[in-house]
Design a protein around this motif. Structure first.
Motif, PDB file in Angstrom:
ATOM      1  N   ARG A  30       0.785  -1.555  -0.015  1.00  0.00           N
ATOM      2  CA  ARG A  30       0.306   0.190   0.239  1.00  0.00           C
ATOM      3  C   ARG A  30       0.731   1.069  -0.320  1.00  0.00           C
ATOM      4  O   ARG A  30       1.881   1.511   0.611  1.00  0.00           O
ATOM      5  CB  ARG A  30      -0.678   0.052   1.261  1.00  0.00           C
ATOM      6  CG  ARG A  30      -1.610  -1.200   1.434  1.00  0.00           C
ATOM      7  CD  ARG A  30      -3.124  -1.545   2.572  1.00  0.00           C
ATOM      8  NE  ARG A  30      -4.538  -1.917   1.815  1.00  0.00           N
ATOM      9  CZ  ARG A  30      -4.976  -1.838   2.126  1.00  0.00           C
ATOM     10  NH1 ARG A  30      -6.009  -0.456   2.331  1.00  0.00           N
ATOM     11  NH2 ARG A  30      -6.030  -3.051   1.982  1.00  0.00           N
ATOM     12  N   LEU A  31       0.673   2.332   0.178  1.00  0.00           N
ATOM     13  CA  LEU A  31       0.906   3.501  -0.725  1.00  0.00           C
ATOM     14  C   LEU A  31       0.588   4.831  -0.223  1.00  0.00           C
ATOM     15  O   LEU A  31      -1.090   5.254  -0.359  1.00  0.00           O
ATOM     16  CB  LEU A  31       1.047   3.886  -2.074  1.00  0.00           C
ATOM     17  CG  LEU A  31       2.304   4.861  -2.990  1.00  0.00           C
ATOM     18  CD1 LEU A  31       3.836   4.199  -2.497  1.00  0.00           C
ATOM     19  CD2 LEU A  31       2.340   4.500  -4.282  1.00  0.00           C
ATOM     20  N   LEU A  32       1.369   5.182   0.778  1.00  0.00           N
ATOM     21  CA  LEU A  32       0.650   6.768   1.011  1.00  0.00           C
ATOM     22  C   LEU A  32       1.590   8.218  -0.161  1.00  0.00           C
ATOM     23  O   LEU A  32       2.747   7.658  -0.431  1.00  0.00           O
ATOM     24  CB  LEU A  32       1.048   6.854   2.176  1.00  0.00           C
ATOM     25  CG  LEU A  32       1.019   8.533   3.168  1.00  0.00           C
ATOM     26  CD1 LEU A  32      -0.985   9.196   2.590  1.00  0.00           C
ATOM     27  CD2 LEU A  32       1.039   8.785   4.449  1.00  0.00           C
ATOM     28  N   ILE A  33       0.826   9.126  -0.753  1.00  0.00           N
ATOM     29  CA  ILE A  33       1.382   9.756  -1.196  1.00  0.00           C
ATOM     30  C   ILE A  33       1.137  11.341  -1.002  1.00  0.00           C
ATOM     31  O   ILE A  33       0.413  11.632  -0.472  1.00  0.00           O
ATOM     32  CB  ILE A  33       0.930  10.024  -2.960  1.00  0.00           C
ATOM     33  CG1 ILE A  33       1.394   8.501  -3.690  1.00  0.00           C
ATOM     34  CG2 ILE A  33       1.574  11.017  -3.682  1.00  0.00           C
ATOM     35  CD1 ILE A  33       0.049   8.660  -5.234  1.00  0.00           C
ATOM     36  N   VAL A  34       2.684  12.217  -0.315  1.00  0.00           N
ATOM     37  CA  VAL A  34       2.180  13.208   0.563  1.00  0.00           C
ATOM     38  C   VAL A  34       2.520  14.378  -0.993  1.00  0.00           C
ATOM     39  O   VAL A  34       3.538  14.147  -1.434  1.00  0.00           O
ATOM     40  CB  VAL A  34       2.832  13.235   1.522  1.00  0.00           C
ATOM     41  CG1 VAL A  34       2.637  14.356   2.254  1.00  0.00           C
ATOM     42  CG2 VAL A  34       2.823  12.475   2.465  1.00  0.00           C
ATOM     43  N   ALA A  35       2.016  15.404  -1.039  1.00  0.00           N
ATOM     44  CA  ALA A  35       1.572  16.393  -1.806  1.00  0.00           C
ATOM     45  C   ALA A  35       1.158  17.876  -0.142  1.00  0.00           C
ATOM     46  O   ALA A  35      -0.050  17.599   0.063  1.00  0.00           O
ATOM     47  CB  ALA A  35       1.487  16.510  -2.717  1.00  0.00           C
ATOM     48  N   GLY A  36       2.060  18.744   0.023  1.00  0.00           N
ATOM     49  CA  GLY A  36       1.164  19.752   0.526  1.00  0.00           C
ATOM     50  C   GLY A  36       0.120  20.844   0.280  1.00  0.00           C
ATOM     51  O   GLY A  36      -0.140  21.563   0.724  1.00  0.00           O
ATOM     52  N   ASP A  37       0.433  21.059  -1.717  1.00  0.00           N
ATOM     53  CA  ASP A  37      -0.487  21.578  -2.086  1.00  0.00           C
ATOM     54  C   ASP A  37      -1.986  20.758  -2.057  1.00  0.00           C
ATOM     55  O   ASP A  37      -1.389  20.207  -2.331  1.00  0.00           O
ATOM     56  CB  ASP A  37       0.282  22.943  -2.811  1.00  0.00           C
ATOM     57  CG  ASP A  37      -0.755  23.617  -3.448  1.00  0.00           C
ATOM     58  OD1 ASP A  37      -0.996  24.380  -3.269  1.00  0.00           O
ATOM     59  OD2 ASP A  37      -0.669  23.303  -4.736  1.00  0.00           O
ATOM     60  N   ILE A  72      -3.889   3.158  -2.103  1.00  0.00           N
ATOM     61  CA  ILE A  72      -2.895   3.982  -2.501  1.00  0.00           C
ATOM     62  C   ILE A  72      -4.701   5.654  -1.888  1.00  0.00           C
ATOM     63  O   ILE A  72      -4.605   5.586  -2.289  1.00  0.00           O
ATOM     64  CB  ILE A  72      -2.907   4.669  -4.005  1.00  0.00           C
ATOM     65  CG1 ILE A  72      -1.755   3.008  -4.640  1.00  0.00           C
ATOM     66  CG2 ILE A  72      -1.747   5.934  -3.824  1.00  0.00           C
ATOM     67  CD1 ILE A  72      -1.991   2.770  -5.824  1.00  0.00           C
ATOM     68  N   LEU A  73      -3.138   6.097  -1.216  1.00  0.00           N
ATOM     69  CA  LEU A  73      -3.961   7.528  -0.265  1.00  0.00           C
ATOM     70  C   LEU A  73      -2.523   8.504  -0.826  1.00  0.00           C
ATOM     71  O   LEU A  73      -1.681   8.578  -1.243  1.00  0.00           O
ATOM     72  CB  LEU A  73      -3.846   6.904   1.538  1.00  0.00           C
ATOM     73  CG  LEU A  73      -5.415   6.562   1.769  1.00  0.00           C
ATOM     74  CD1 LEU A  73      -5.539   6.233   3.074  1.00  0.00           C
ATOM     75  CD2 LEU A  73      -6.455   7.155   1.351  1.00  0.00           C
ATOM     76  N   ILE A  74      -3.985   9.579  -1.517  1.00  0.00           N
ATOM     77  CA  ILE A  74      -3.160  11.225  -1.210  1.00  0.00           C
ATOM     78  C   ILE A  74      -3.235  12.019   0.036  1.00  0.00           C
ATOM     79  O   ILE A  74      -4.616  11.616   0.179  1.00  0.00           O
ATOM     80  CB  ILE A  74      -3.193  11.406  -2.583  1.00  0.00           C
ATOM     81  CG1 ILE A  74      -3.109  10.269  -3.988  1.00  0.00           C
ATOM     82  CG2 ILE A  74      -3.026  12.442  -3.241  1.00  0.00           C
ATOM     83  CD1 ILE A  74      -4.490  10.643  -5.387  1.00  0.00           C
ATOM     84  N   GLY A  75      -2.812  12.335   0.185  1.00  0.00           N
ATOM     85  CA  GLY A  75      -2.777  13.379   1.204  1.00  0.00           C
ATOM     86  C   GLY A  75      -1.467  14.728   1.768  1.00  0.00           C
ATOM     87  O   GLY A  75      -0.984  14.816   1.222  1.00  0.00           O
ATOM     88  N   GLU A  76      -2.268  15.409   2.879  1.00  0.00           N
ATOM     89  CA  GLU A  76      -1.399  16.083   3.114  1.00  0.00           C
ATOM     90  C   GLU A  76       0.122  15.806   4.151  1.00  0.00           C
ATOM     91  O   GLU A  76       0.937  16.265   4.631  1.00  0.00           O
ATOM     92  CB  GLU A  76      -1.878  17.604   3.419  1.00  0.00           C
ATOM     93  CG  GLU A  76      -1.300  18.421   4.106  1.00  0.00           C
ATOM     94  CD  GLU A  76      -2.083  19.938   4.178  1.00  0.00           C
ATOM     95  OE1 GLU A  76      -1.709  20.916   4.399  1.00  0.00           O
ATOM     96  OE2 GLU A  76      -2.945  19.595   4.484  1.00  0.00           O
ATOM     97  N   ALA A  77      -0.691  15.280   5.230  1.00  0.00           N
ATOM     98  CA  ALA A  77       0.231  14.974   6.590  1.00  0.00           C
ATOM     99  C   ALA A  77       0.409  12.945   6.473  1.00  0.00           C
ATOM    100  O   ALA A  77      -0.363  12.425   5.437  1.00  0.00           O
ATOM    101  CB  ALA A  77      -0.675  14.482   7.719  1.00  0.00           C
ATOM    102  N   MET A  78       1.736  13.202   6.827  1.00  0.00           N
ATOM    103  CA  MET A  78       2.269  11.427   7.024  1.00  0.00           C
ATOM    104  C   MET A  78       1.276  10.652   7.973  1.00  0.00           C
ATOM    105  O   MET A  78       1.753   9.934   8.544  1.00  0.00           O
ATOM    106  CB  MET A  78       3.899  11.565   6.934  1.00  0.00           C
ATOM    107  CG  MET A  78       4.099  12.813   6.318  1.00  0.00           C
ATOM    108  SD  MET A  78       4.420  12.517   5.375  1.00  0.00           S
ATOM    109  CE  MET A  78       6.351  10.943   5.203  1.00  0.00           C
TER     110      MET A  78
END
Length: 146
Positions: A30-37, A72-78
């Motif tokens: 599983r994957l977490l994709i992090v981007a602040g914007d 897969i999750l896309i989020g701002e936080a870790m």
């Protein structure tokens, strides 16, 4: 824990990220994709649905009721609400919280090279951390340079 630094010199993140995500999901991870914007997260969300006419990558935006079901999750936080052990730092910003995962993929381009070098140096000699530095050659293929 493994940290892979990916220096984007030929192909943009939009061409590289789906392949990494496919490999993680195909291996049962599983994957977490992090981007602040927020706008960047929206673009990544669309990318994973449309990057290929033959397939898509099942995913969701973090904070939904079914986070735990998303490969897969896309989020701002870790925060890996899906139990991910792999994290992509998609915005070129290193976060030390990535060290809590089994593997981190840190993507950056020329605009973030100074910050990436500082992160690379900061991880030198840290117990239990294996660093790899990948750079694209002129054909867009990855070459391990450190």
């Amino acid at each position: 824990m493994q940290v892979d630094f990916y220096h984007l010199t030929q192909l943009p993140l939009e061409r590289v990220l789906p392949r990494i995500a496919e490999r993680v999901v195909e291996s049962g991870g599983r994957l977490l994709i992090v981007a602040g914007d927020a706008s960047e997260r929206t673009k990544l969300d669309q990318l994973l649905w449309t990057y290929s006419a033959e397939s898509f990558l099942p995913h969701g935006q973090a904070g939904g009721p079914d986070d735990d079901r998303q490969p897969i999750l896309i989020g701002e936080a870790m925060e890996a609400g899906n139990g991910a052990r792999n994290v992509v730092l998609a915005d070129g910003v290193w976060r030390d919280d990535a060290l809590g995962f089994e593997r981190a993929f840190h993507f950056f381009d020329e605009d973030k090279i100074v910050e990436a070098r500082l992160a690379w140096k900061g991880l030198a000699g840290r117990e239990g951390v294996e660093r790899n530095y990948w750079k694209q050659n002129e054909q867009g293929r990855w070459e391990k340079v450190a």
